[in-house]
Scaffold this active site. Structure first.
Site, PDB file in Angstrom:
ATOM      1  CB  CYS A   2      16.647 -36.856  36.888  1.00 52.46           C
ATOM      2  SG  CYS A   2      15.473 -35.642  36.734  1.00 52.46           S
ATOM      3  CG  HIS A 512       2.097 -41.331  -2.510  1.00 52.56           C
ATOM      4  ND1 HIS A 512       1.170 -41.496  -3.363  1.00 52.56           N
ATOM      5  CD2 HIS A 512       2.875 -42.307  -2.755  1.00 52.56           C
ATOM      6  CE1 HIS A 512       1.303 -42.688  -3.999  1.00 52.56           C
ATOM      7  NE2 HIS A 512       2.546 -43.068  -3.737  1.00 52.56           N
ATOM      8  CE  LYS A 611      22.817 -43.673  26.114  1.00 57.44           C
ATOM      9  NZ  LYS A 611      22.874 -43.838  24.712  1.00 57.44           N
TER      10      LYS A 611
HETATM   11  O1  M6R Z   1      17.444 -46.942  26.641  1.00 58.53           O
HETATM   12  P1  M6R Z   1      16.792 -47.041  25.286  1.00 58.53           P
HETATM   13  O2  M6R Z   1      17.259 -47.975  24.280  1.00 58.53           O
HETATM   14  O3  M6R Z   1      15.143 -47.961  25.712  1.00 58.53           O
HETATM   15  O4  M6R Z   1      16.186 -45.670  24.694  1.00 58.53           O
HETATM   16  C1  M6R Z   1      15.469 -45.721  23.716  1.00 58.53           C
HETATM   17  C2  M6R Z   1      15.317 -44.246  23.038  1.00 58.53           C
HETATM   18  O5  M6R Z   1      15.156 -43.243  23.923  1.00 58.53           O
HETATM   19  C3  M6R Z   1      16.725 -44.042  22.292  1.00 58.53           C
HETATM   20  O6  M6R Z   1      17.136 -45.068  21.561  1.00 58.53           O
HETATM   21  C4  M6R Z   1      16.951 -42.641  21.804  1.00 58.53           C
HETATM   22  O7  M6R Z   1      15.970 -42.557  20.599  1.00 58.53           O
HETATM   23  C5  M6R Z   1      18.383 -42.328  21.343  1.00 58.53           C
HETATM   24  N1  M6R Z   1      18.946 -41.492  22.268  1.00 58.53           N
HETATM   25  C6  M6R Z   1      18.650 -42.048  20.140  1.00 58.53           C
HETATM   26  O8  M6R Z   1      19.958 -41.802  19.688  1.00 58.53           O
END
Ligand code: M6R
Length: 616
Positions: A2, A512, A611
């Site tokens: 959000c 496996h 994001k």
């Molecule tokens: O903001 P952050 O680095 O903590 O976010 C972690 C994950 O949500 C983030 O890396 C997510 O896996 C990406 N969108 C992948 O591209």
């Protein structure tokens, strides 16, 4: 999850709110809404299901809405399906309180029952409507003003929130409250801004104030006042954001993801240079700014790297690098598991939290768990002033700049760099590498940006290959050692934006179980950059090929002749093997991107994702 914006000042609010929401759409995009006040008049509330452009069309980009004070929201659904009724802002029947919220109110059912007993009616399935009506309840019951009503609400609710609220009796003010969800306040001349994240306000101001956990704020055109839960005023320093405005724009690229892939050579170099001193021949790693001391490194008994998603994959690569350079045991853990598994932590261990946003709920909780146990924490974070950056004992910032595409590329690449450098520092302080070796590794690292650029320059071949495989159903990524860590990220890049099912396997593990999934025409991507493991990798690739797989091989120029074995070869420039992920990941990012484009998908805003994951 959000995105929230707020504006109060001398300009028309709605266009500013919509512009800010557009910059935050990466945080959620299933519905959006704004509420704008024109003096004493009742607020105009406009909401729409779907992406922000639906709301923009409805309001002629905000032009059709009068008023100088307003709030806006772009949603990533937690409670209740994406719909107009569940979209924010939510308001009381008499419009006394109107508000938007990011986060989760865990005890909203119990609070809703209390409010139902007091004749409140509910129309949506959201926890937000409950919290807005609870504020109204306390406001009317105690008649002690907005700050008191907010404080009483904050004491009653459990969960996380960034709340932005307007009260009918205070037409020239917006109120904010925060716990565990990101929010910043931007300071202008005769106007002020509220946002979940910097890109929303970068165009208007670079001066910001960070509201702390369990704090509230009163925002007017002339100033911002912060309060603690007792209602006492709290002083806040003003910080300056040094990201440039263009960094948050597409700059001629069709998608942010492609722009961010192209930015990697520059941000990788910037990040390396920010942690080294000296010149060629005498380069050293310098972690002084992080406050991390040599004494702490010397007495460290082991490292826990904790993160989510791609940041976790950075940890997977880093584990090999730390253990080989610094001979220190490393455990890599998903933050969502670490926080609940009662980990055994030695008092002299180090917990490294990796996060682009610095707001990921599980990573933040893992950090707090480590701190509660008295263990030192080091955060590797991109967003300055984010919660993880503020709460960790030490912080190393990646210099990726704003990353807008949901699929991370440049932040991931800069996180790798910081980990390599911290690993080198550990190796030096603990006596496993001497000054010459450290210098040589840094010299090698400084060549990475050019190597990344070479792979980007050669991107057309991957575009062609992606078009050929646009209808793929299942893709397997296989690798050994560091290459396995690279595969984990390559596979995530592909599935999150192209929706093609893909899995990463340690190549030796295939037989496996997973090898039974291989049949005629299944695409298998084998990554082979590690000399000691090369022959074993070839055997694993031949095993899947003889069962019908179509093989793409990814290796380094001049090292191995893969062409006799695989159907399609991608060569990348050679680097020191510890740093192989930094170069080998680039074609895999490009492949994921081109596959999504070939399938006609919204690359920057993949379905169901956001994001920054600020809920559990
Ligand atoms: O903001 P952050 O680095 O903590 O976010 C972690 C994950 O949500 C983030 O890396 C997510 O896996 C990406 N969108 C992948 O591209």
């Amino acid at each position: 999850m959000c995105g929230i914006v707020g504006y109060i000042g001398g300009k028309k609010a709605a266009p500013i709110l919509l512009d800010g929401l557009a910059k935050l759409e990466y945080r959620g995009y299933d519905s959006a809404g704004i509420a704008v006040r024109n003096g004493e008049e009742k607020p105009v509330i406009i909401k729409a299901e779907g992406k922000l452009k639906v709301l923009s069309e409805k309001t002629a980009d905000g032009d059709s809405v009068e008023g100088f004070c307003g709030i806006g929201h772009t949603r990533w659904a937690t409670h209740g399906e994406p719909s107009k009724i569940n979209a924010h802002p939510h308001h009381t029947d008499d419009d006394n309180v109107v508000g938007v919220h990011n986060g989760i109110i865990e005890n909203y059912k119990e609070l809703q029952e209390k409010l139902l007993r007091h004749d409140y009616k509910f129309y949506s399935e959201t926890d937000t409507e409950v919290v807005i009506k609870l504020i109204d309840y306390y406001y009317k019951k105690y008649e002690m003003g907005p700050i008191d009503a907010l404080a009483k609400t904050m004491v009653r609710v459990r969960g996380s929130y960034a709340l932005v609220v307007m009260f009918a009796d205070y037409p020239d003010e917006i109120y904010v409250a925060r716990k565990d969800s990101p929010m910043i306040l931007g300071l202008g001349e005769g106007e002020n801004y509220i946002a979940s994240d910097v890109p929303a306000i970068l165009k208007y101001t670079r001066k910001v104030q960070y509201i702390g956990n369990l704090e509230m704020g009163r925002v007017s055109a002339d100033g911002i006042t912060f309060f603690d839960l007792n209602g006492d005023e709290v002083e806040k320093p003003v910080a300056e954001i040094d990201w440039d405005t263009e960094a948050a724009e597409k700059g001629g690229y069709e998608h942010f993801m492609m722009k961010e892939i192209h930015e990697q050579p520059r941000v990788v170099e910037d990040t390396i240079r920010s942690f080294i001193i000296g010149e060629e021949g005498s380069y050293q790693v310098n972690l002084t700014e992080s406050g991390f001391t040599e004494e702490e490194i010397k007495k460290c008994t082991g490292i826990h790297i904790v993160a989510c998603g791609s940041a976790y994959h950075v940890g997977m690569t880093s584990q090999y690098v730390f253990e080989d350079f610094a001979k220190i045991p490393v455990r890599v853990e998903l933050a969502s598991e670490f926080r609940y598994r009662k980990p055994l932590l030695d008092k002299d261990a180090l917990v490294i939290i990796i996060s682009q946003s610095g707001e990921t709920a599980d990573s933040l909780a893992a950090l707090r768990e480590a701190k509660d146990r008295g263990v030192k924490t080091l955060a590797i974070v991109n967003v300055v002033g984010s919660s993880i950056a503020r709460e960790a004992d030490h912080v190393c910032y990646t210099l990726a700049g704003p990353e807008i595409a949901v699929a991370t590329t440049k932040a991931y690449s800069t996180q790798l760099i910081v980990n390599y450098l911290v690993a080198l520092k550990f190796a030096e302080v603990r006596g496993y590498l001497d000054a010459t070796q450290i210098n040589d590794y840094i010299v090698d690292m400084l060549k990475i940006p050019n190597k990344i650029q070479k792979v980007i320059d050669d991107k057309e071949r991957l575009q062609w290959f992606a078009a050929k495989y646009a209808n793929a159903k299942d893709v397997f990524f296989i690798g050994r050692g560091i290459d396995y860590a690279t595969c984990l990220e390559g596979s995530l890049k592909m599935k999150e934006i192209s929706y093609v099912h893909s899995e990463a396997y340690a190549a030796g593990e295939l037989k496996h179980g997973t090898i039974s999934l291989i049949e005629d025409g299944v695409l298998v991507i084998g990554v082979a950059t590690q000399k000691a493991l090369y022959e074993k990798m070839i055997s694993n690739m031949v095993e899947v090929q003889s069962r019908g797989a179509y093989l793409m091989g990814l290796t380094t120029y001049g090292s191995y002749d893969l062409e006799d074995t695989v159907n399609f070869t991608v060569y990348v420039p050679k680097t020191d093997e510890h740093f192989a992920t930094s170069v080998a990941i680039i074609p895999l990012q490009l492949l994921g991107y081109y596959l999504a484009v070939a399938r006609g998908l919204d690359v920057d805003k993949p379905r169901n994702l956001a994001k920054s994951v600020t809920v559990e």
